[in-house]
Design a protein around this motif. Sequence first.
Motif, PDB file in Angstrom:
ATOM      1  N   PHE A 271      -6.576  -2.667  45.261  1.00 63.96           N
ATOM      2  CA  PHE A 271      -7.671  -2.851  46.219  1.00 63.96           C
ATOM      3  C   PHE A 271      -8.355  -4.164  45.900  1.00 63.96           C
ATOM      4  O   PHE A 271      -8.857  -4.368  44.792  1.00 63.96           O
ATOM      5  CB  PHE A 271      -8.654  -1.682  46.092  1.00 63.96           C
ATOM      6  CG  PHE A 271      -9.859  -1.798  46.986  1.00 63.96           C
ATOM      7  CD1 PHE A 271      -9.742  -1.645  48.363  1.00 63.96           C
ATOM      8  CD2 PHE A 271     -11.124  -2.047  46.459  1.00 63.96           C
ATOM      9  CE1 PHE A 271     -10.858  -1.736  49.193  1.00 63.96           C
ATOM     10  CE2 PHE A 271     -12.246  -2.132  47.268  1.00 63.96           C
ATOM     11  CZ  PHE A 271     -12.101  -1.981  48.649  1.00 63.96           C
TER      12      PHE A 271
ATOM     13  N   TRP B  64     -14.711  -0.971  57.976  1.00 66.38           N
ATOM     14  CA  TRP B  64     -15.316   0.348  58.059  1.00 66.38           C
ATOM     15  C   TRP B  64     -16.753   0.200  58.554  1.00 66.38           C
ATOM     16  O   TRP B  64     -17.408  -0.818  58.325  1.00 66.38           O
ATOM     17  CB  TRP B  64     -15.314   1.035  56.687  1.00 66.38           C
ATOM     18  CG  TRP B  64     -13.956   1.169  56.071  1.00 66.38           C
ATOM     19  CD1 TRP B  64     -13.285   0.226  55.337  1.00 66.38           C
ATOM     20  CD2 TRP B  64     -13.082   2.297  56.134  1.00 66.38           C
ATOM     21  NE1 TRP B  64     -12.059   0.705  54.937  1.00 66.38           N
ATOM     22  CE2 TRP B  64     -11.901   1.974  55.410  1.00 66.38           C
ATOM     23  CE3 TRP B  64     -13.186   3.566  56.719  1.00 66.38           C
ATOM     24  CZ2 TRP B  64     -10.842   2.863  55.268  1.00 66.38           C
ATOM     25  CZ3 TRP B  64     -12.130   4.457  56.576  1.00 66.38           C
ATOM     26  CH2 TRP B  64     -10.974   4.099  55.860  1.00 66.38           C
TER      27      TRP B  64
ATOM     28  N   CYS C  49     -11.939  -4.679  53.454  1.00 66.99           N
ATOM     29  CA  CYS C  49     -11.280  -3.811  52.471  1.00 66.99           C
ATOM     30  C   CYS C  49      -9.772  -4.050  52.535  1.00 66.99           C
ATOM     31  O   CYS C  49      -9.107  -3.622  53.481  1.00 66.99           O
ATOM     32  CB  CYS C  49     -11.619  -2.355  52.752  1.00 66.99           C
ATOM     33  SG  CYS C  49     -13.362  -1.976  52.429  1.00 66.99           S
TER      34      CYS C  49
ATOM     35  N   LYS D  77      -5.742  -5.311  55.818  1.00 71.03           N
ATOM     36  CA  LYS D  77      -7.183  -5.226  55.606  1.00 71.03           C
ATOM     37  C   LYS D  77      -7.796  -4.306  56.653  1.00 71.03           C
ATOM     38  O   LYS D  77      -7.358  -4.261  57.804  1.00 71.03           O
ATOM     39  CB  LYS D  77      -7.836  -6.611  55.655  1.00 71.03           C
ATOM     40  CG  LYS D  77      -7.804  -7.309  56.992  1.00 71.03           C
ATOM     41  CD  LYS D  77      -8.513  -8.662  56.912  1.00 71.03           C
ATOM     42  CE  LYS D  77      -8.461  -9.385  58.246  1.00 71.03           C
ATOM     43  NZ  LYS D  77      -9.148 -10.694  58.195  1.00 71.03           N
ATOM     44  N   PHE D  78      -8.794  -3.554  56.222  1.00 73.35           N
ATOM     45  CA  PHE D  78      -9.495  -2.624  57.096  1.00 73.35           C
ATOM     46  C   PHE D  78     -10.979  -2.981  57.147  1.00 73.35           C
ATOM     47  O   PHE D  78     -11.521  -3.576  56.215  1.00 73.35           O
ATOM     48  CB  PHE D  78      -9.371  -1.190  56.572  1.00 73.35           C
ATOM     49  CG  PHE D  78      -7.959  -0.678  56.514  1.00 73.35           C
ATOM     50  CD1 PHE D  78      -7.218  -0.501  57.669  1.00 73.35           C
ATOM     51  CD2 PHE D  78      -7.365  -0.380  55.292  1.00 73.35           C
ATOM     52  CE1 PHE D  78      -5.912  -0.017  57.615  1.00 73.35           C
ATOM     53  CE2 PHE D  78      -6.062   0.101  55.235  1.00 73.35           C
ATOM     54  CZ  PHE D  78      -5.349   0.284  56.395  1.00 73.35           C
TER      55      PHE D  78
ATOM     56  N   THR E 278      -9.222   3.274  51.525  1.00 70.49           N
ATOM     57  CA  THR E 278      -8.374   2.139  51.895  1.00 70.49           C
ATOM     58  C   THR E 278      -6.986   2.268  51.288  1.00 70.49           C
ATOM     59  O   THR E 278      -5.967   2.078  51.968  1.00 70.49           O
ATOM     60  CB  THR E 278      -9.031   0.819  51.445  1.00 70.49           C
ATOM     61  OG1 THR E 278     -10.240   0.620  52.176  1.00 70.49           O
ATOM     62  CG2 THR E 278      -8.107  -0.364  51.672  1.00 70.49           C
TER      63      THR E 278
ATOM     64  N   LEU F 219     -13.369   4.416  60.229  1.00 73.73           N
ATOM     65  CA  LEU F 219     -12.526   3.229  60.388  1.00 73.73           C
ATOM     66  C   LEU F 219     -12.838   2.572  61.730  1.00 73.73           C
ATOM     67  O   LEU F 219     -12.926   3.250  62.764  1.00 73.73           O
ATOM     68  CB  LEU F 219     -11.054   3.649  60.323  1.00 73.73           C
ATOM     69  CG  LEU F 219      -9.988   2.561  60.194  1.00 73.73           C
ATOM     70  CD1 LEU F 219     -10.212   1.703  58.953  1.00 73.73           C
ATOM     71  CD2 LEU F 219      -8.606   3.208  60.133  1.00 73.73           C
TER      72      LEU F 219
ATOM     73  N   TYR G 296      -3.452   2.825  53.287  1.00 83.21           N
ATOM     74  CA  TYR G 296      -2.361   1.871  53.060  1.00 83.21           C
ATOM     75  C   TYR G 296      -1.082   2.587  52.634  1.00 83.21           C
ATOM     76  O   TYR G 296       0.008   2.322  53.161  1.00 83.21           O
ATOM     77  CB  TYR G 296      -2.757   0.834  52.002  1.00 83.21           C
ATOM     78  CG  TYR G 296      -1.567   0.001  51.570  1.00 83.21           C
ATOM     79  CD1 TYR G 296      -1.092  -1.026  52.379  1.00 83.21           C
ATOM     80  CD2 TYR G 296      -0.884   0.283  50.395  1.00 83.21           C
ATOM     81  CE1 TYR G 296       0.031  -1.769  52.007  1.00 83.21           C
ATOM     82  CE2 TYR G 296       0.230  -0.450  50.014  1.00 83.21           C
ATOM     83  CZ  TYR G 296       0.679  -1.467  50.832  1.00 83.21           C
ATOM     84  OH  TYR G 296       1.803  -2.188  50.463  1.00 83.21           O
TER      85      TYR G 296
END
Length: 292
Positions: free
Chosen positions: A148, A209, A108, A206-207, A184, A219, A188
Amino acid sequence: MPADPLLQSQVPGFTPRHGKVRDVYDLGDKLVIVATDRISAFDYILPTPIPGKGAILTALTLFWLKQLNIPNHLISADLAQMPPAFQRDELAGRAMLVKKTTVVPVECVARGYLAGSGWKEYQTHGTVCGIPLPPGLQLASKLPEPIFTPATKAEDGEHDENISFEQMVKAVGAETANELKTRTLDVYRRAAEFAEKRGIILADTKFEWGRLPSGEIILIDEVLTPDSSRYWPKDSYQPGASPVSFDKQFVRDWLETTDWDKSSPPPILPEAVVTRSVAKYQEALSRLTGKS
């Protein structure tokens, strides 16, 4: 910072899964994640470690998890809370005991500025991940609003690829896709606002999950580190030029000056590049957290 870099962790009685940077130990209902000093670029693990990098990445992740105060996987970073085999000096400051989740199979990504693969796509199509952007933007331009841009999670040795939001919906379902897009972008924006107060631009990040057995999505993995984010010093930022960077872009830039074809074993990093990289990671930590 440890004098000797940690390329690969070893814990008697446990066999880890090796990622590009992290070694992950499965304890059944929990995991221990160890951040090594490995560094990757262009989806390859480089042969040269960056001493102390894993400890810095861990410190920044812990800092941001506390700062953001959102549901996440952290149980403890205290070795005393982990099985005795993990209570080893070389793991101090590098290991996290975390909840085990089912990982959502999409990276993400939130972008507030035009850089990297987004800039390359924009030059050709005027879009980023298929999202139309205004004409006339330059390299490193601030976007009208953060966007996104999900990506596939590549298997080891393969490349992450940007995908459209519609492709993400097909992969994980509309409800999950919309939830993760909202969360997300929220994380951010909050992180970027905090970083700017510290004189740093968070260009993108970037994440990852994961879903708990209860169904809750939390997260996971590293959070807002120089490996998962582009950080630029605000005082020297200038649209139209490639910004000075606190992240591993410095290493990527050096690799671009070599004749490496990005499809064979990568070259050894010169000592000067390693030293400069260590300094950049340390500066990111000190600027963001106020601690060395």
